[in-house]
Design a protein around this motif. Sequence first.
Motif: not given
Length: 226
Positions: A23-26, A36-39, A59-61
């Motif tokens: 999920i993190h990778a996607a 944006l990112g990465p988180l 994620a976008f927030a």
Amino acid sequence: MISWPKAVLFDFDGTLIDSALDIHAATNMLLARDGLGPLSLPDVKAMIGEGTRKLVERAFAAAGRSLDDAELDDKYGQMVPLYAANLTKLTQLMPGTTEALTALQRDKVAMALVTNKPDFAIAEILEHFDLANYFPVIVGGESGVPHKPAPDMLYLALEKLGVEAGDALFVGDSPADARSAQAANMKLVLVEGGYSREPLESLGADVVLQDLSELEAALARLAPKG
């Protein structure tokens, strides 16, 4: 065969499977399309638990961009194929999963999977880990009822199993799981090692387990006396 519970309902992500790496990778691939990112992995883990659409919004927030409804629809639509290509590359079973499910099946306890996860992902992951035969009932993200933390998904699973709430319990790992089970008046078991943003001890569970290898003993302690 045991007399209680007649059924055990399970959450999926963070309870039976550790899907956070995929999920993190996607998620970071999606954010990168907009520069944006990465988180971090801990940041994304904390976003899991109320469905993929909510994860995309969070994620976008976290990356500094709020989305209106149309933008969220678009980003969710992009996230689905990204995650679909990364369902089982890094995902693993949580400790004790196979042992717990095998013991329940041996004792003729009915089981259901109740997850906000999209239906396409559920089917592929269950097949990958050879878990589908444990779950005659699956209530997923496209079930047409409100998602956890509402109780509706649990009600639907109980209805499909033909079991009353008092004869079942729910096993999860998150605040959404806890609130869903409590709203449905079900016994609640929470498992450490998942994606909760809050300490599990604060969520009002009947039992908190270190991992699913402790589930069988916990059921014996939770069984109604007499």
